[in-house]
Design a protein around this motif. Sequence first.
Motif, mmCIF file in Angstrom:
data_model
loop_
_atom_site.group_PDB
_atom_site.id
_atom_site.type_symbol
_atom_site.label_atom_id
_atom_site.label_comp_id
_atom_site.label_asym_id
_atom_site.label_seq_id
_atom_site.Cartn_x
_atom_site.Cartn_y
_atom_site.Cartn_z
ATOM 1 N N GLU A 165 35.635 74.004 10.936
ATOM 2 C CA GLU A 165 35.028 75.010 11.808
ATOM 3 C C GLU A 165 35.287 74.647 13.268
ATOM 4 O O GLU A 165 34.821 73.622 13.761
ATOM 5 C CB GLU A 165 33.529 75.125 11.534
ATOM 6 N N VAL A 166 36.046 75.509 13.939
ATOM 7 C CA VAL A 166 36.426 75.270 15.336
ATOM 8 C C VAL A 166 35.836 76.381 16.198
ATOM 9 O O VAL A 166 35.341 77.385 15.699
ATOM 10 C CB VAL A 166 37.955 75.205 15.482
ATOM 11 N N SER A 167 35.928 76.221 17.510
ATOM 12 C CA SER A 167 35.212 77.114 18.406
ATOM 13 C C SER A 167 35.966 78.406 18.706
ATOM 14 O O SER A 167 35.666 79.447 18.133
ATOM 15 C CB SER A 167 34.878 76.386 19.712
ATOM 16 N N GLY A 168 36.944 78.385 19.598
ATOM 17 C CA GLY A 168 37.596 79.607 20.054
ATOM 18 C C GLY A 168 38.995 79.792 19.516
ATOM 19 O O GLY A 168 39.486 79.020 18.694
ATOM 20 N N SER A 169 39.677 80.829 20.009
ATOM 21 C CA SER A 169 41.030 81.111 19.543
ATOM 22 C C SER A 169 42.000 80.004 19.941
ATOM 23 O O SER A 169 42.952 79.702 19.213
ATOM 24 C CB SER A 169 41.509 82.462 20.086
ATOM 25 N N GLY A 170 41.754 79.373 21.105
ATOM 26 C CA GLY A 170 42.583 78.241 21.497
ATOM 27 C C GLY A 170 42.420 77.066 20.561
ATOM 28 O O GLY A 170 43.387 76.353 20.247
ATOM 29 N N ASP A 171 41.196 76.858 20.073
ATOM 30 C CA ASP A 171 40.949 75.783 19.114
ATOM 31 C C ASP A 171 41.586 76.102 17.766
ATOM 32 O O ASP A 171 42.039 75.195 17.059
ATOM 33 C CB ASP A 171 39.442 75.588 18.945
ATOM 34 N N MET A 172 41.614 77.388 17.400
ATOM 35 C CA MET A 172 42.288 77.795 16.177
ATOM 36 C C MET A 172 43.768 77.423 16.250
ATOM 37 O O MET A 172 44.349 76.914 15.280
ATOM 38 C CB MET A 172 42.132 79.305 15.968
ATOM 39 N N GLU A 173 44.385 77.663 17.406
ATOM 40 C CA GLU A 173 45.792 77.312 17.575
ATOM 41 C C GLU A 173 46.011 75.813 17.405
ATOM 42 O O GLU A 173 46.961 75.380 16.739
ATOM 43 C CB GLU A 173 46.286 77.757 18.951
ATOM 44 N N LEU A 174 45.135 75.010 18.010
ATOM 45 C CA LEU A 174 45.271 73.562 17.908
ATOM 46 C C LEU A 174 45.109 73.088 16.466
ATOM 47 O O LEU A 174 45.820 72.187 16.011
ATOM 48 C CB LEU A 174 44.228 72.876 18.797
ATOM 49 N N CYS A 175 44.173 73.696 15.737
ATOM 50 C CA CYS A 175 43.925 73.313 14.346
ATOM 51 C C CYS A 175 45.159 73.571 13.484
ATOM 52 O O CYS A 175 45.624 72.685 12.749
ATOM 53 C CB CYS A 175 42.722 74.087 13.809
ATOM 54 N N LEU A 176 45.721 74.764 13.576
ATOM 55 C CA LEU A 176 46.901 75.096 12.783
ATOM 56 C C LEU A 176 48.089 74.221 13.174
ATOM 57 O O LEU A 176 48.850 73.749 12.311
ATOM 58 C CB LEU A 176 47.250 76.571 12.967
ATOM 59 N N GLU A 177 48.242 73.981 14.467
ATOM 60 C CA GLU A 177 49.375 73.182 14.939
ATOM 61 C C GLU A 177 49.244 71.723 14.520
ATOM 62 O O GLU A 177 50.243 71.063 14.219
ATOM 63 C CB GLU A 177 49.501 73.294 16.452
ATOM 64 N N ASP A 178 48.022 71.213 14.498
ATOM 65 C CA ASP A 178 47.825 69.826 14.065
ATOM 66 C C ASP A 178 48.354 69.592 12.659
ATOM 67 O O ASP A 178 48.954 68.548 12.366
ATOM 68 C CB ASP A 178 46.338 69.466 14.112
#
Length: 519
Positions: free
Chosen positions: A338-351
């Motif tokens: 569970e991540v916060s914003g759309s920018g965090d979603m990008e970081l999660c997928l990229e990780d």
Amino acid sequence: MKKQLLSAAIAVASLAGFSQGASAHAPSVTPDIEIFMSGASAQDKALAALFVNLCDAGTLDVFKDNGTAGSEGKNHSAYFCTLNSTNVPGLTVNGAAATTAKVLFHKRSAGGSAQGVNPLIDGVAIAAMRIDNGNCTQQGVTNTWFCNASGANLTNVVSDAGISDVEPKLFVGPNKPSNASEVDPVAADAALNVVPAAALVFGVPVSDNLYVALQRAQNLLAGFGGSCAPGAYTEACMPSLSKQQVAELISGQIKRWSEFKVGGVALTALTAGLNYTDSDGTVRAVTPNDTKVHFCKRIDGSGTGAQQYVKFLNNPCSSAGLSPDWAGSNLAGPVKHEVSGSGDMELCLEDFADGETASKQITTTNPDVFNTAVNTANNRAWAIGHQSLENNATHAKHYRFIKVDGVAPTLEQAFRGKYMDWVEQTFQWRKAISADKSTVIAKIAADAASPTILATELNISFVHPFGQSGYLAIGNGNNFTDTLNVNAPVMPYSHAVAGSLSNCQVPVIKNSTNTSKPM
């Protein structure tokens, strides 16, 4: 409406190229009107463009929280400029008619859409970023400032307005944020002015390595029955998942990707030895060293999450809807992050595509704190999430959107009723705020519903290699034909045919005298 020499969307993206002008507004300037808005992070770029387009040329300063490098502003931002009565008819300051006004517009994105709904109804103060506490540093000679947004640099205020990806009454069940109660429809009607704005196309993003694996499984790759290069991002080369498969994954039914079989062969085995080159030029293996299903999920209260649960899980539309909130298993899978914003979603997928550990997931709630690493072991894994199509158009981040039921997430496909993952967003503002603030907010909301403004100011940032995506104006009150006009896009389908807006409704073209409907 005034048009600047550059479109507002381009101006927002290019502010680093503008030098500090004498008429711009530094943190020491006292605003005539200060507006606090909170809510959907998926709308941030569009909202910024809409506000900036109202500004007098040369008067704009932009303030962003200085979080992760390259992702500044993902939780808090602010825009400070002069507005005039030509661009904002009825402009007032302290209740008196004004020809100009210095307006400071704050936007909180942390926590997602529900922060632009529940706290407004309940009158709950939430954190917003200050810019006047000596906490902002000008970036060279530009009009952009990076600001510390922690501790005393945050101020608790009741937001004047909110923006949400779906209507306020959907923030119940899995969409209730940790710091608020479920939305009471009667209280919402009493407290808020709610205006449907436009239809926004959402999509199913997957990590780059999963994208190529799906290409291989669906015989799209050269040498494996197709003609596409690994990662090719044209409409013809995009892989697909069915609505049911997406629902299985995001409701926690599939533990490991090896459970997906193609001709009796596990998907994870099918990709053995297959490589791809990412957008940075790095050659990477497709097969993961961690085969668990990883779901990058926005926290409860996210409108991006809410629209996916409505469209794929029928939740909270039905008491029989599937839940996106499940425990999973870090050892056996599946795993939910569970991540916060759309920018965090990008970081999660990229990780998970790159085997990195930049993203953070929720540690504690109310207040929501994110200081636990998502990918603690730096594993390469296959991940899926949810995101609006205004993100990653240049594929700078290492994830891609896929088709749903064989249909790409484009304006054309949504317009023709073939692509199903879109919803109608809303602006809402408290009835108790001053007329000074209401006038500016209402103008932004009205512009967000204009077909030509959507095309010229917003959709220019939604051009993907597979086609044009973005916003369409609502068909109720806007003319349309059987052909999509990308210069003034209108969505003929509506979620407001049976009564008021409800994104739970199956969208249909409203019965009307318009006899020219798309097929």
